[in-house]
Write an enzyme that holds these catalytic residues in place. Structure first.
Site, PDB file in Angstrom:
ATOM      1  N   TRP A  11       0.835  -1.215   0.000  1.00 24.37           N
ATOM      2  CA  TRP A  11       0.000   0.000   0.000  1.00 24.37           C
ATOM      3  C   TRP A  11       0.860   1.252   0.000  1.00 24.37           C
ATOM      4  O   TRP A  11       0.551   2.227  -0.681  1.00 24.37           O
ATOM      5  CB  TRP A  11      -1.001  -0.018   1.147  1.00 24.37           C
ATOM      6  CG  TRP A  11      -2.091  -1.026   0.925  1.00 24.37           C
ATOM      7  CD1 TRP A  11      -2.349  -2.137   1.662  1.00 24.37           C
ATOM      8  CD2 TRP A  11      -3.058  -1.037  -0.146  1.00 24.37           C
ATOM      9  NE1 TRP A  11      -3.407  -2.834   1.130  1.00 24.37           N
ATOM     10  CE2 TRP A  11      -3.858  -2.189   0.025  1.00 24.37           C
ATOM     11  CE3 TRP A  11      -3.313  -0.203  -1.240  1.00 24.37           C
ATOM     12  CZ2 TRP A  11      -4.898  -2.527  -0.848  1.00 24.37           C
ATOM     13  CZ3 TRP A  11      -4.355  -0.527  -2.111  1.00 24.37           C
ATOM     14  CH2 TRP A  11      -5.128  -1.668  -1.907  1.00 24.37           C
ATOM     15  N   ASP A  38      -1.818   6.832   5.945  1.00 27.18           N
ATOM     16  CA  ASP A  38      -2.884   5.935   5.481  1.00 27.18           C
ATOM     17  C   ASP A  38      -3.192   4.979   6.643  1.00 27.18           C
ATOM     18  O   ASP A  38      -2.393   4.110   6.967  1.00 27.18           O
ATOM     19  CB  ASP A  38      -2.394   5.164   4.248  1.00 27.18           C
ATOM     20  CG  ASP A  38      -3.402   4.154   3.731  1.00 27.18           C
ATOM     21  OD1 ASP A  38      -4.472   3.990   4.345  1.00 27.18           O
ATOM     22  OD2 ASP A  38      -3.115   3.522   2.692  1.00 27.18           O
ATOM     23  N   LYS A  55     -12.822  -1.344   6.132  1.00 31.95           N
ATOM     24  CA  LYS A  55     -12.115  -2.233   7.045  1.00 31.95           C
ATOM     25  C   LYS A  55     -12.677  -2.080   8.462  1.00 31.95           C
ATOM     26  O   LYS A  55     -13.166  -3.033   9.037  1.00 31.95           O
ATOM     27  CB  LYS A  55     -10.613  -1.932   7.047  1.00 31.95           C
ATOM     28  CG  LYS A  55      -9.803  -2.578   5.930  1.00 31.95           C
ATOM     29  CD  LYS A  55      -9.941  -1.916   4.606  1.00 31.95           C
ATOM     30  CE  LYS A  55      -9.215  -2.619   3.491  1.00 31.95           C
ATOM     31  NZ  LYS A  55      -8.318  -1.764   2.725  1.00 31.95           N
TER      32      LYS A  55
HETATM   33  C1  LIG Z   1      -7.678  -1.359   1.574  1.00 28.77           C
HETATM   34  C2  LIG Z   1      -6.544  -0.394   1.652  1.00 28.77           C
HETATM   35  C3  LIG Z   1      -6.345   0.612   0.684  1.00 28.77           C
HETATM   36  C4  LIG Z   1      -7.228   0.744  -0.534  1.00 28.77           C
HETATM   37  O1  LIG Z   1      -8.488   1.110  -0.171  1.00 28.77           O
HETATM   38  P1  LIG Z   1      -9.632   1.421  -1.242  1.00 28.77           P
HETATM   39  O2  LIG Z   1     -10.675   2.030  -0.372  1.00 28.77           O
HETATM   40  O3  LIG Z   1      -9.996   0.119  -1.866  1.00 28.77           O
HETATM   41  O4  LIG Z   1      -9.072   2.378  -2.233  1.00 28.77           O
HETATM   42  C5  LIG Z   1      -5.294   1.493   0.852  1.00 28.77           C
HETATM   43  N1  LIG Z   1      -4.483   1.401   1.912  1.00 28.77           N
HETATM   44  C6  LIG Z   1      -4.621   0.449   2.848  1.00 28.77           C
HETATM   45  C7  LIG Z   1      -3.678   0.399   4.000  1.00 28.77           C
HETATM   46  C8  LIG Z   1      -5.657  -0.478   2.745  1.00 28.77           C
HETATM   47  O5  LIG Z   1      -5.821  -1.422   3.686  1.00 28.77           O
END
Ligand SMILES: *Cc1c(COP(=O)(O)O)cnc(C)c1O
Length: 359
Positions: free
Chosen positions: A102, A171, A195
């Site tokens: 990521w 993030d 999540k």
């Molecule tokens: C799932 C995830 C993403 C991507 O998320 P989307 O909402 O599908 O764009 C980005 N960073 C992390 C750490 C994730 O777990």
């Protein structure tokens, strides 16, 4: 009706109590005679839902008053573009920690839209440990330091907030609300909802207000944090139902005792699973102890030819979606806030039983 234990990394399991409340309110929201899905986003009823969700979120996270909370769409992936667009209006570059897949996606988008470089990488240790604090060296013209708190795929979590003389951009898609965080250390925090917040469709962004003045002139309005802040995240029609459900999850989390209480539970759940893995010669997790993820636990079987059998039998036992990401292989158990401790106990029991039969 049976609800199985769902270990999917995202969209992830939601608290049953939240789904029940949504069911009860679905056709007729609190005597209004219509569903939240069918309401104008400008109606008093929806504005109240939206404002309450924001207030509850602020309280749960301890968001200081000089930060805006935005409810956007496009997922965390869209924020990979929003970060350079909104922070590099005065020039400079983006600086990134590389701790896994990521982080690398965020870096790639940074390079696509601006100048971006790696301040430190976990590549040297095969992405099994966070870079040492003294190894973090942002470029001299860097305008922010971006990192991913918890690498959802690799299962590598930062054990501390990096120190830098720059706005930190984080993030937190897979770790937000799973543990206490001092928001005041950050410039920007963002997280896709699916999540640990609610269903897919909404992305929460927390921005320190002074950073709202730094957008590039060519930033599309729908990617502009200040435009969202100025309009209460209602520049256009927001993801109303996802916003409402996020609010129900915040209510539920408050009833569980808030973030500090859920963190204690999450630590207990994770410890049970890692202890079971470490105690066996059959399962393995390669991540350094200090950086093991609280929410996403990847593990491999010593004999990969048993993977398909493990997945078949675990599904049959009501333990769903344990297949690891294709880049890592093996298994991954995502154990976010909404995964009850009983689900982890059942998984640990299943793993022990499987090992006795096939080990
Ligand atoms: C799932 C995830 C993403 C991507 O998320 P989307 O909402 O599908 O764009 C980005 N960073 C992390 C750490 C994730 O777990």
């Amino acid at each position: 009706m049976t609800r199985h234990f769902n270990f999917c990394s995202g969209p992830a399991t939601l608290p049953t109590a939240v789904l029940e409340r949504a069911r009860d309110e679905m056709l007729d929201y609190q005597g209004r005679g219509l569903s939240v899905m069918e309401m104008s986003h400008r109606s008093d009823t929806f504005i109240d839902i939206a404002e309450r969700a924001e207030a509850d979120f602020r309280q749960l996270m301890g968001v200081p008053d000089n930060y805006s909370v935005l409810f956007m769409q496009g997922g965390a992936t869209q924020q990979f573009a929003c970060v350079p667009l909104n922070l590099l209006g005065a020039g400079g570059s983006g600086s990134y920690l590389d701790t896994g897949i990521w982080s690398q996606k965020a870096l790639k988008e940074g390079r696509h839209l601006a100048t971006a470089s790696v301040a430190a990488s976990a590549e040297d240790n095969g992405y099994t440990a966070a870079p040492a604090p003294r190894a973090i060296l942002p470029a001299s013209d860097a305008a922010y330091l971006h990192y991913c708190d918890n690498e959802t795929i690799g299962g590598l979590q930062m054990d501390r907030v990096p120190e830098a003389d720059l706005p930190l951009v984080c993030d937190m898609s897979s770790s937000i609300l799973s543990k206490s965080v001092d928001v005041s250390k950050f410039g920007v925090i963002y997280a896709g909802a699916q999540k640990n917040i609610g269903p897919a469709g909404i992305t929460v962004v927390i921005v320190r207000d002074d950073l709202l003045e730094r957008a590039r002139a060519d930033t599309p309005t729908m990617l502009n944090w200040k435009a969202f802040a100025d309009e209460g995240s209602m520049l256009n029609t927001p993801a109303t139902y996802a916003w409402y459900l996020a609010g129900l999850v915040f209510d539920w989390l408050g009833e569980q005792g808030g973030v500090a209480a859920i963190e204690r539970l999450n630590r207990r759940k994770a410890a049970k699973l890692y202890d079971a893995i470490d105690a066996s010669g059959f399962y393995r997790n390669p991540i350094a102890a200090a950086n093991r993820s609280l929410t996403n636990v990847p593990f491999v079987l010593h004999d990969a030819s048993l993977n398909a059998t493990f997945l078949e039998e675990s599904e049959a036992a009501g333990l769903l979606t344990l297949k690891g990401h294709r880049s890592v292989g093996g298994m991954r158990a995502s154990i976010y806030n909404a995964m009850p401790e009983e689900g982890v106990d059942r998984l640990v029991d299943f793993m022990g039983d499987f090992e006795r039969r096939y080990g």
